[in-house]
Write a protein that holds these residues in place. Structure first.
Motif, PDB file in Angstrom:
ATOM      1  N   ARG A  18       0.833  -1.204   0.000  1.00 12.55           N
ATOM      2  CA  ARG A  18       0.000   0.000   0.000  1.00 12.55           C
ATOM      3  C   ARG A  18       0.869   1.256   0.000  1.00 12.55           C
ATOM      4  O   ARG A  18       0.616   2.219  -0.737  1.00 12.55           O
ATOM      5  N   LEU A  19       1.941   1.275   0.828  1.00 13.83           N
ATOM      6  CA  LEU A  19       2.821   2.444   0.908  1.00 13.83           C
ATOM      7  C   LEU A  19       3.550   2.675  -0.422  1.00 13.83           C
ATOM      8  O   LEU A  19       3.641   3.810  -0.902  1.00 13.83           O
ATOM      9  N   ILE A  20       4.052   1.607  -1.017  1.00 14.07           N
ATOM     10  CA  ILE A  20       4.785   1.738  -2.283  1.00 14.07           C
ATOM     11  C   ILE A  20       3.829   2.182  -3.391  1.00 14.07           C
ATOM     12  O   ILE A  20       4.174   3.008  -4.239  1.00 14.07           O
ATOM     13  N   SER A  21       2.606   1.645  -3.359  1.00 11.49           N
ATOM     14  CA  SER A  21       1.607   2.011  -4.359  1.00 11.49           C
ATOM     15  C   SER A  21       1.289   3.510  -4.302  1.00 11.49           C
ATOM     16  O   SER A  21       1.229   4.182  -5.337  1.00 11.49           O
ATOM     17  N   GLN A  22       1.139   4.055  -3.092  1.00 13.94           N
ATOM     18  CA  GLN A  22       0.875   5.493  -2.934  1.00 13.94           C
ATOM     19  C   GLN A  22       2.089   6.309  -3.395  1.00 13.94           C
ATOM     20  O   GLN A  22       1.946   7.353  -4.029  1.00 13.94           O
ATOM     21  N   TRP A  23       3.258   5.826  -3.051  1.00 14.61           N
ATOM     22  CA  TRP A  23       4.511   6.527  -3.378  1.00 14.61           C
ATOM     23  C   TRP A  23       4.710   6.619  -4.894  1.00 14.61           C
ATOM     24  O   TRP A  23       4.963   7.688  -5.445  1.00 14.61           O
ATOM     25  N   LEU A  24       4.569   5.493  -5.591  1.00 13.59           N
ATOM     26  CA  LEU A  24       4.875   5.446  -7.019  1.00 13.59           C
ATOM     27  C   LEU A  24       3.661   5.701  -7.906  1.00 13.59           C
ATOM     28  O   LEU A  24       3.812   5.908  -9.113  1.00 13.59           O
ATOM     29  N   GLY A  25       2.458   5.676  -7.320  1.00 15.21           N
ATOM     30  CA  GLY A  25       1.262   5.892  -8.118  1.00 15.21           C
ATOM     31  C   GLY A  25       0.966   4.763  -9.083  1.00 15.21           C
ATOM     32  O   GLY A  25       0.469   4.988 -10.185  1.00 15.21           O
ATOM     33  N   ILE A  26       1.319   3.547  -8.701  1.00 15.49           N
ATOM     34  CA  ILE A  26       0.995   2.371  -9.516  1.00 15.49           C
ATOM     35  C   ILE A  26       0.199   1.399  -8.646  1.00 15.49           C
ATOM     36  O   ILE A  26       0.373   1.376  -7.428  1.00 15.49           O
TER      37      ILE A  26
END
Ligand SMILES: [Zn+2]
Length: 229
Positions: A18-26
């Protein structure tokens, strides 16, 4: 860009996705969630999956591959694959599928957590059945006990989080998944025995050391150090 996120059950993989998804927008795509959705649909395929999952067994590669490729073709900006590939055969299938589509080889991030820490965490895991957000009653409890912070839905436990199933999943993970990191050129081990925000920071730091990723995202204006949670 395709990011593969690995970690044994209870390693905090869902939170990091979830954190990486928010960070990278993917988008983050969990094969477990896809399979559970199939089970919930009550289709003949779902019923077959249900008995496999309840027994802590793995779903046949060909079936999972089909589901993942379907997602790949719909995600033009890239995605985070959470829980896939889980076998060396799936890893080789994925590499070929990406090469066939002229997509760069993925970055593999693997969370390393001790078995004792996992056993302590598992009884505390809760998931939102609506938006799939994952909580831990110990590490990141919901603001209102029993309900999702994001959509106010009543939280549930996963049917495959029972102790017997978990032990089987840990054994299977060690046997099948651990050897596949070697299949990927950019394979980043991350210490998962720390707070979620520190794990996330370590992931950002590790990705900043991958030259292909840095050059690609400098053009897009994304910098690991410019991000906050
Ligand atoms: Zn929710």
């Amino acid at each position: 860009m395709i990011l593969l996120l690995f970690g044994p059950p209870g390693s905090g993989k869902g939170t990091q996705a979830r954190l990486i998804s928010q960070w990278l927008g993917i988008p983050s795509v969990s094969t477990g969630d896809l399979l559970r959705a199939e089970v919930a649909s009550g289709s003949p395929l779902g019923q077959q999956l249900e008995s496999l999952l309840a027994a802590g067994q793995y779903v046949p590669d060909a079936l999972v591959n089909q589901i993942v490729i379907h997602q790949l073709e719909r995600s033009t900006n890239g995605m985070i694959l959470d829980g896939y590939p889980r076998t060396e055969e799936q890893a080789e299938f994925l590499k070929k599928a990406l090469a066939d589509r002229n997509i760069r080889e993925p970055i593999a991030v693997h969370l390393e957590v001790s078995d004792t820490a996992i056993v302590a965490r598992l009884g505390a895991r809760r998931v939102c059945p609506k938006c799939r957000r994952v909580f831990s009653l110990v590490q990141n409890p919901p603001k209102q006990a029993g309900f999702c912070d994001d959509c106010d839905t009543q939280l549930t436990t996963r049917t495959d989080d029972t102790p017997e199933t978990v032990l089987q999943r840990l054994r299977t993970y060690a046997e099948l998944t651990a050897p596949i990191f070697a299949h990927f050129h950019n394979s980043l081990p991350i210490n998962g025995n720390q707070k979620p925000e520190n794990v996330f920071y370590e992931i950002q730091e590790a990705m900043a050391q991958v030259p292909e990723w840095v050059s690609q995202n400098t053009r897009l204006g994304i910098s690991p150090t410019s991000c906050t949670t």
